[in-house]
Design an enzyme around this catalytic site. Structure first.
Site, PDB file in Angstrom:
ATOM      1  CG  ASN A  15      -1.679  -1.050   1.127  1.00  0.00           C
ATOM      2  OD1 ASN A  15      -2.452  -1.274  -0.082  1.00  0.00           O
ATOM      3  ND2 ASN A  15      -2.018  -1.833   2.357  1.00  0.00           N
ATOM      4  CB  CYS A  16      -0.207   4.845  -0.782  1.00  0.00           C
ATOM      5  SG  CYS A  16       0.501   6.390  -0.873  1.00  0.00           S
ATOM      6  N   PRO A  17       2.835   4.527   0.793  1.00  0.00           N
ATOM      7  CG  PRO A  17       4.736   5.680   1.760  1.00  0.00           C
ATOM      8  CD  PRO A  17       3.507   4.812   2.153  1.00  0.00           C
ATOM      9  CG  ASP A  42      -2.207   1.311  -2.727  1.00  0.00           C
ATOM     10  OD1 ASP A  42      -3.675   1.649  -2.918  1.00  0.00           O
ATOM     11  OD2 ASP A  42      -1.434   2.080  -2.361  1.00  0.00           O
TER      12      ASP A  42
END
Length: 79
Positions: A15-17, A42
């Site tokens: 997931n981000c980042p 994501d």
């Protein structure tokens, strides 16, 4: 569309980042003009990866979505 890639980055499940951080490192190691395929799950990569390419001058050759998996082909800018 079929692309002959020089490297693959599998960011599935991240997931981000993390996907963009990994992308930054992978692109750094790629030869100028090289083609990188990115695989991600994501949804935020739909926004983040195109912005990454614009900001750093790389070409987003193509992007696709297949059943919750996001695919990107990025050509590294020439030095």
């Amino acid at each position: 569309m079929t692309h002959s890639v020089d490297a693959i980055l599998d960011a599935t499940g991240l997931n981000c980042p993390e996907p963009v951080m990994m992308l930054h490192n992978k692109v750094r190691d790629l030869a100028p003009g090289g083609l990188l395929k990115v695989i991600a799950t994501d949804p935020s990569t739909r926004r983040d990866i195109p912005k990454f390419c614009v900001f750093l001058g790389h070409e987003l050759v193509e992007q696709q979505e297949e059943a919750g998996t996001y695919l990107y082909w990025i050509r590294k800018k020439a030095d």
